[in-house]
Design a protein around this motif. Structure first.
Motif, PDB file in Angstrom:
ATOM      1  N   PRO A   1       0.791  -1.361   0.028  1.00  0.00           N
ATOM      2  CA  PRO A   1       0.122   0.140   0.012  1.00  0.00           C
ATOM      3  C   PRO A   1       0.864   1.199   0.094  1.00  0.00           C
ATOM      4  O   PRO A   1       1.864   1.158   0.597  1.00  0.00           O
ATOM      5  CB  PRO A   1      -0.723  -0.024   1.286  1.00  0.00           C
ATOM      6  N   VAL A   2       0.239   2.458  -0.562  1.00  0.00           N
ATOM      7  CA  VAL A   2       1.238   3.611  -0.750  1.00  0.00           C
ATOM      8  C   VAL A   2      -0.020   4.795  -0.326  1.00  0.00           C
ATOM      9  O   VAL A   2      -1.240   4.581  -0.491  1.00  0.00           O
ATOM     10  CB  VAL A   2       1.580   3.834  -2.130  1.00  0.00           C
ATOM     11  N   ASP A   3       0.536   5.927   0.016  1.00  0.00           N
ATOM     12  CA  ASP A   3      -0.064   7.181   0.265  1.00  0.00           C
ATOM     13  C   ASP A   3      -0.576   7.811  -1.110  1.00  0.00           C
ATOM     14  O   ASP A   3      -1.812   8.410  -0.941  1.00  0.00           O
ATOM     15  CB  ASP A   3       0.552   7.993   1.074  1.00  0.00           C
ATOM     16  N   VAL A   4       0.031   7.921  -2.050  1.00  0.00           N
ATOM     17  CA  VAL A   4      -0.186   8.525  -3.205  1.00  0.00           C
ATOM     18  C   VAL A   4       0.194   7.673  -4.611  1.00  0.00           C
ATOM     19  O   VAL A   4       1.064   6.955  -4.395  1.00  0.00           O
ATOM     20  CB  VAL A   4       0.825   9.975  -3.294  1.00  0.00           C
TER      21      VAL A   4
ATOM     22  N   THR B   1      -9.485   1.907   3.172  1.00  0.00           N
ATOM     23  CA  THR B   1      -9.751   3.238   2.523  1.00  0.00           C
ATOM     24  C   THR B   1      -8.491   4.323   2.750  1.00  0.00           C
ATOM     25  O   THR B   1      -8.657   5.358   2.317  1.00  0.00           O
ATOM     26  CB  THR B   1     -11.099   3.835   2.458  1.00  0.00           C
ATOM     27  N   ASP B   2      -7.613   3.819   3.542  1.00  0.00           N
ATOM     28  CA  ASP B   2      -6.710   4.702   3.832  1.00  0.00           C
ATOM     29  C   ASP B   2      -5.585   4.894   2.996  1.00  0.00           C
ATOM     30  O   ASP B   2      -4.852   5.728   2.808  1.00  0.00           O
ATOM     31  CB  ASP B   2      -5.947   4.277   5.376  1.00  0.00           C
ATOM     32  N   PHE B   3      -5.524   3.684   2.043  1.00  0.00           N
ATOM     33  CA  PHE B   3      -4.435   3.947   1.155  1.00  0.00           C
ATOM     34  C   PHE B   3      -5.144   3.459  -0.539  1.00  0.00           C
ATOM     35  O   PHE B   3      -5.916   2.371  -0.531  1.00  0.00           O
ATOM     36  CB  PHE B   3      -3.634   2.306   1.348  1.00  0.00           C
ATOM     37  N   PRO B   4      -4.681   4.083  -1.522  1.00  0.00           N
ATOM     38  CA  PRO B   4      -3.941   5.588  -1.218  1.00  0.00           C
ATOM     39  C   PRO B   4      -5.001   6.609  -0.865  1.00  0.00           C
ATOM     40  O   PRO B   4      -6.076   6.627  -1.003  1.00  0.00           O
ATOM     41  CB  PRO B   4      -3.396   5.686  -2.629  1.00  0.00           C
ATOM     42  N   ARG B   5      -4.307   7.720   0.016  1.00  0.00           N
ATOM     43  CA  ARG B   5      -5.038   8.890   0.349  1.00  0.00           C
ATOM     44  C   ARG B   5      -5.284   9.714  -0.838  1.00  0.00           C
ATOM     45  O   ARG B   5      -6.346  10.288  -1.160  1.00  0.00           O
ATOM     46  CB  ARG B   5      -4.588   9.373   1.438  1.00  0.00           C
ATOM     47  N   TYR B   6      -4.307   9.894  -1.573  1.00  0.00           N
ATOM     48  CA  TYR B   6      -4.076  10.881  -2.595  1.00  0.00           C
ATOM     49  C   TYR B   6      -3.805  10.204  -4.054  1.00  0.00           C
ATOM     50  O   TYR B   6      -3.157   9.417  -4.066  1.00  0.00           O
ATOM     51  CB  TYR B   6      -3.247  11.882  -2.560  1.00  0.00           C
ATOM     52  N   MET B   7      -4.550  11.135  -5.017  1.00  0.00           N
ATOM     53  CA  MET B   7      -4.058  10.607  -6.395  1.00  0.00           C
ATOM     54  C   MET B   7      -3.643  11.882  -7.244  1.00  0.00           C
ATOM     55  O   MET B   7      -4.248  12.858  -7.083  1.00  0.00           O
ATOM     56  CB  MET B   7      -5.357  10.042  -7.151  1.00  0.00           C
TER      57      MET B   7
END
Length: 204
Positions: A17-20, A63-69
């Motif tokens: 999993p990643v944040d962005v 749903t915490d990963f990813p937070r951003y796109m």
């Protein structure tokens, strides 16, 4: 950096999993210099693989990963397929956080150079604007759409419209940043779009 290979074969559930998740699907099918096949083209259509990977990752890890796109492309994306392709980009992005969101309609005067949609409760936000490389240390004018989505909060607009918080911010770029921020402030409450009671947009 880990190279995972062809985006069409990557499964979001099978990678860490990643944040962005960022992407700049090849622009040839959206560019005014190309054949304008749009998202139906084999190259620019890779955007949909970016969306798929995000959904798979969220299904697997929560749903915490990813937070951003982040999505980047040429301004021709605004007019491809009479504006409907950019509407699809917004639809697919919004529905990651709001699966039952109604479709976004193309504005009667076409897509503006900046805008945003957000959940009124602050659950998610999507914003876009035109950026020009000449204000970021590149000795040429190169305009691109930058779209940011925050799937778990209201930070998309802050990322794109508040200059001091951005890496690469310089005094030389302050004026174009300030003009956009001023326009955003002027527009708030005066123009917008309501998709349904939970979703509002600012499009000027």
């Amino acid at each position: 950096m880990i190279h995972l290979g062809d985006i069409r074969t990557i499964k979001g559930a099978n990678i860490p999993p990643v944040d962005v998740v960022t992407g700049g699907s090849p622009c040839q099918d959206l560019s005014v210099a190309g054949r304008r096949t749009g998202l139906a083209g084999a190259r620019s259509g890779l955007f949909l693989d970016q969306i798929r990977i995000i959904k798979e990752m969220r299904d697997e890890y929560g749903t915490d990963f990813p937070r951003y796109m982040v999505w980047e492309n040429v301004p021709g994306a605004f007019s491809a397929n009479k504006g409907r392709d950019f509407a699809t980009v917004l639809d697919e992005t919004i529905r990651i956080a709001e699966p039952k969101a109604p479709g976004v309609h193309v504005p009667s005067k076409g897509w503006p150079t900046w805008g945003s949609f957000r959940d009124v409760d602050g659950g998610w936000s999507v914003a876009w604007r035109i950026l020009d490389a000449q204000y970021w240390g590149v000795s040429q004018r190169r305009r691109r759409i930058a779209l940011v989505a925050d799937f778990n909060g209201g930070c998309a607009g802050k990322i794109l419209f508040e200059p001091e918080g951005m890496s690469g911010y310089t005094s030389q770029s302050f004026r174009p940043w300030k003009e956009t921020a001023d326009r955003t402030q002027e527009c708030t409450g005066k123009a917008g779009a309501i998709l349904h009671p939970k979703i509002v947009g600012t499009i000027c």
